[in-house]
Design an enzyme around this catalytic site. Sequence first.
Site, short mmCIF file in Angstrom:
data_model
loop_
_atom_site.label_atom_id
_atom_site.label_comp_id
_atom_site.label_asym_id
_atom_site.label_seq_id
_atom_site.Cartn_x
_atom_site.Cartn_y
_atom_site.Cartn_z
N HIS A 162 1.08 -1.52 -0.17
CA HIS A 162 -0.08 -0.18 0.11
C HIS A 162 0.86 1.15 0.10
O HIS A 162 0.49 2.44 0.22
CB HIS A 162 -1.28 -0.58 0.99
CG HIS A 162 -1.72 -1.27 1.51
ND1 HIS A 162 -3.17 -1.53 0.99
CD2 HIS A 162 -1.65 -2.90 1.91
CE1 HIS A 162 -3.69 -2.49 1.16
NE2 HIS A 162 -2.58 -3.60 2.54
N SER A 283 13.36 21.21 -18.21
CA SER A 283 11.98 21.65 -18.45
C SER A 283 12.89 23.37 -18.76
O SER A 283 13.31 24.19 -18.98
CB SER A 283 11.18 22.45 -17.04
OG SER A 283 10.97 23.86 -16.66
N LYS A 289 15.32 21.94 -12.78
CA LYS A 289 14.26 20.70 -13.22
C LYS A 289 15.34 19.33 -13.64
O LYS A 289 16.24 19.33 -14.68
CB LYS A 289 12.66 20.68 -13.56
CG LYS A 289 11.78 21.48 -13.26
CD LYS A 289 11.33 20.58 -11.84
CE LYS A 289 10.68 19.18 -12.26
NZ LYS A 289 9.07 19.74 -12.14
N GLU A 296 8.45 8.46 -17.51
CA GLU A 296 7.46 8.28 -17.58
C GLU A 296 6.88 8.24 -19.53
O GLU A 296 5.68 7.42 -19.37
CB GLU A 296 7.06 9.43 -18.08
CG GLU A 296 7.14 9.97 -16.12
CD GLU A 296 6.86 11.37 -16.42
OE1 GLU A 296 7.05 12.24 -17.45
OE2 GLU A 296 8.19 12.39 -15.11
#
Length: 464
Positions: A162, A283, A289, A296
């Site tokens: 979890h 970025s 960043k 992803e």
Amino acid sequence: MSQNKNNKTVWSTRITKDTSSIFQKVGSSLSVDKRLFKEDIAGSIAHVEMLFKQKIIAFKIKNKIIWGLNKIRNEIIKKKFIFNPKHEDIHMSIEKRLFEIIGDDAGFIHTARSRNDQVITDFKIWLRNSTNEIINLLNSSIKIIVKNAEKNIETIMPGFTHLKNAQPISFAHYLLAYVEMFKRDKHRFKNNIENLLENPLGVTALAGTTFNIDRNYTTKKLKFSHPTKNSIDTISDRDFVTDFLYATSVCSVHISRLAEEFIIWNSDAFGLIKLNDRIVTGSSIMPQKKNPDQLEFLRGKTGNAFGNLFSMLTILKGLPLSYFKDLQDDKELVFKSFDQIKYSILIFNDILKNFSVNKKRMFELANKGYTTATDLADYIVIELNVPFRKAYQITAKIVNYAEVKKKRFDELSIKEIKKIEPKLNEEVLKIFNLKNSIKSKKSYGGTSFENIKKMINKYKKELK
Ligand code: ARG
């Protein structure tokens, strides 16, 4: 549409009007199935050799056709072949060119053959080779994972359920979980090879043929293991396609799960791992960043793999036997899924070579959230000879106490513990040591260092 040397379609005697230009354009599969040219030529050569052996065509004609086909193969390889979308598919394009090169004798090539069996023959040969390519790639992933695991046997991290800290585990044990997944993936791909080894060539349109062909001969020539047994099923069957698409989907799921975990662990909130500059992207506005784009990307691509599987299943659902144009899309779906799983595995491998582990942070996190509570309960069962449920209650009380006091387990004194359970003595404190916890998980398949070393050796042997 497919035309002969006079620029007419094969069926122009029967069908007198031209197909609409829109359908000529979108109905042609040439841009997709030209990828099968080598397999198509190999299939045709085996076919005409068989026709000659069976005395169906003459020696001279066989040689002429094979010569022409070899020439076409060279033209395509050297990019001198003109692919004209007017020709329905790769089969018609090659046949058309053969007419141009050797004249009317090209007309013998399609004796005892239909594009229906021709296309699945090509496709199965292609898929067989491509499946083996994926299996080899999966082996390379397994090697890289095992290498990473070897370096991280004693790296302690929190195992999660979890996404809450559950029990301390070795990071190597976590990594090796992916070896098991990829081994099952290999198995799924391998299972399909059995179907891919059944030779469809010679079932012709759907009914078989009046010619005295020898399907065992083409089976051997094209390295199949045996001819398919029912001509109607052969033409209609695309199980080998759905199985492949399913295998790529499951493999994508596995990749996506690691991708997601690495995204979380690389986040500023977790900080368990660090992706190096090779696998992050910046970025356009925030100069600081470093984003995990590649992970992803892999996670996102899984959707396409499912989409291709579902497209194929939907095409097949309720489709009467045997051939329908609906089936033509099978190749595009497979090629897309193949390309995607191939680059996904390559990127996955690269990611596994380009990250570092924050061992200190992993350990600290593993020591938070009372991750040795189960060890404590087990210890109480054995030392105090009580049922597990009773030990669970005692442990829960100790956790509650520590939480109120804002202390970790290893910050509790034996005095404090004895207030809750007087029968416990100093020895209990060793239970809170994370290393001891991991060492104790000796049951087969557990996270003990000992087990991990054995598994690493086993995987290494398997890879040899
Ligand atoms: N390009 C076709 C396909 O991939 C080949 C089979 C054509 N057969 C037919 N009866 N029209 O499905």
